[in-house]
Write an enzyme that holds these catalytic residues in place. Structure first.
Site, PDB file in Angstrom:
ATOM      1  N   ARG A  48       0.849  -1.278   0.010  1.00 28.20           N
ATOM      2  CA  ARG A  48       0.101  -0.009  -0.025  1.00 28.20           C
ATOM      3  C   ARG A  48       0.903   1.299  -0.109  1.00 28.20           C
ATOM      4  O   ARG A  48       2.005   1.267   0.838  1.00 28.20           O
ATOM      5  CB  ARG A  48      -0.857  -0.050   1.131  1.00 28.20           C
ATOM      6  CG  ARG A  48      -1.912  -0.962   1.163  1.00 28.20           C
ATOM      7  CD  ARG A  48      -2.808  -1.019   2.446  1.00 28.20           C
ATOM      8  NE  ARG A  48      -3.535   0.169   2.509  1.00 28.20           N
ATOM      9  CZ  ARG A  48      -4.537   0.579   1.865  1.00 28.20           C
ATOM     10  NH1 ARG A  48      -5.206  -0.245   1.194  1.00 28.20           N
ATOM     11  NH2 ARG A  48      -5.150   1.899   2.042  1.00 28.20           N
ATOM     12  N   HIS A  73      12.768  -2.577  -1.795  1.00 31.28           N
ATOM     13  CA  HIS A  73      12.103  -2.545  -2.956  1.00 31.28           C
ATOM     14  C   HIS A  73      12.770  -3.346  -4.006  1.00 31.28           C
ATOM     15  O   HIS A  73      14.148  -3.114  -3.938  1.00 31.28           O
ATOM     16  CB  HIS A  73      12.119  -1.001  -3.314  1.00 31.28           C
ATOM     17  CG  HIS A  73      11.277  -0.891  -5.002  1.00 31.28           C
ATOM     18  ND1 HIS A  73       9.938  -1.298  -4.944  1.00 31.28           N
ATOM     19  CD2 HIS A  73      11.762  -0.667  -6.202  1.00 31.28           C
ATOM     20  CE1 HIS A  73       9.647  -0.870  -6.375  1.00 31.28           C
ATOM     21  NE2 HIS A  73      10.855  -0.718  -6.975  1.00 31.28           N
TER      22      HIS A  73
HETATM   23  C1  GAR Z   1       9.342  -8.590  -1.617  1.00 27.30           C
HETATM   24  O1  GAR Z   1      10.017  -8.921  -2.906  1.00 27.30           O
HETATM   25  C2  GAR Z   1       9.355  -7.028  -1.517  1.00 27.30           C
HETATM   26  O2  GAR Z   1      10.749  -6.505  -2.059  1.00 27.30           O
HETATM   27  C3  GAR Z   1       8.365  -6.568  -2.317  1.00 27.30           C
HETATM   28  O3  GAR Z   1       7.205  -7.448  -2.121  1.00 27.30           O
HETATM   29  C4  GAR Z   1       7.997  -8.779  -1.516  1.00 27.30           C
HETATM   30  C5  GAR Z   1       7.425  -9.357  -0.686  1.00 27.30           C
HETATM   31  O4  GAR Z   1       7.659 -10.623  -0.223  1.00 27.30           O
HETATM   32  N1  GAR Z   1       7.892  -5.281  -1.997  1.00 27.30           N
HETATM   33  C6  GAR Z   1       7.508  -4.359  -3.030  1.00 27.30           C
HETATM   34  O5  GAR Z   1       7.153  -4.770  -4.109  1.00 27.30           O
HETATM   35  C7  GAR Z   1       7.278  -2.989  -2.512  1.00 27.30           C
HETATM   36  N2  GAR Z   1       6.759  -2.250  -3.786  1.00 27.30           N
HETATM   37  P1  GAR Z   1       7.572 -11.287   1.341  1.00 27.30           P
HETATM   38  O6  GAR Z   1       6.029 -11.011   1.428  1.00 27.30           O
HETATM   39  O7  GAR Z   1       8.059 -12.654   1.234  1.00 27.30           O
HETATM   40  O8  GAR Z   1       8.355 -10.279   2.062  1.00 27.30           O
END
Ligand code: GAR
Length: 199
Positions: free
Chosen positions: A92, A110
């Protein structure tokens, strides 16, 4: 020990890596988990956190207006008195109210260079564009979308990664190490020079 509020929306692999780093890694003696919070009560990451015995909380964001929802989240988090709000796959955009409530203390990971890619689907973007590498970024959160000051970046070699799953596998392995190390450095730096002091 710095109190962390870890925010997630999904799987929670970064949350698990941070919890492990608190137990046996670079965050040991530096941090503790005050709460793992989700905007989705059904997020698998919440269950994983509860299984570790970590405190959890959630508020459903579905159908809510951003500013109003964020006000409720800020109130819910403030009850835990966190020193840092750690976004770990929290899908979010934060409203200005939220960012101001924890100004300078919100950190995000990120899965791309934030100068090149912002928002969702960064691994898909790298894979679809056949990028030879991507750059995982840990940054402080300001009021823009992935525009805050960068704390650390690490290159991930994507040569020969022939599926999205492989791109994610390589990227997440870097995320899980970089996030804990960067957070540890930030906590140490802030402890050495507390807010409000000048040199
Ligand atoms: C991760 O790759 C994180 O870097 C990304 O979501 C994934 C969550 O994985 N975040 C974004 O894209 C933020 N813009 P996880 O729930 O296994 O930690």
């Amino acid at each position: 020990e710095a109190k962390l509020a870890i925010l997630l929306s999904g799987r929670g692999s970064n949350m698990l890596a941070l919890a492990e780093a608190i137990k046996t890694g670079p965050l040991r003696g530096l941090a503790e988990v005050a709460v793992v919070f989700s905007n989705d009560p059904a997020a698998p990451g919440l269950e994983a956190a509860a299984a570790l015995g970590l405190p959890t909380a959630s508020l459903p964001s579905k159908g809510r207006k951003r500013a109003e929802f964020d006000q409720d989240v800020v109130a819910a988090l403030q009850a835990y008195r966190p020193d840092y709000v750690v976004l770990a796959g929290y899908m979010r955009v934060l409203s200005p109210t939220f960012v101001r409530a924890f100004a300078g203390r919100i950190i995000n990971i990120h899965p791309a260079d934030t100068h090149q890619h912002q928002g969702l689907h960064a691994y898909e973007w790298a894979f679809d564009n056949h990028l030879p590498e991507t750059k995982i970024t840990v940054h402080l959160v300001d009021e823009g979308l992935d525009t805050g000051p960068i704390l650390a970046q690490q290159v991930v070699n994507l040569e020969g990664a022939d599926s999205l799953a492989e791109v994610q596998r390589r990227g997440l392995a870097v995320e899980h190490v970089l996030y804990a190390e960067t957070l540890a450095d930030l906590i140490k730096r802030n402890a050495a020079q507390p807010e409000g002091t000048s040199c």
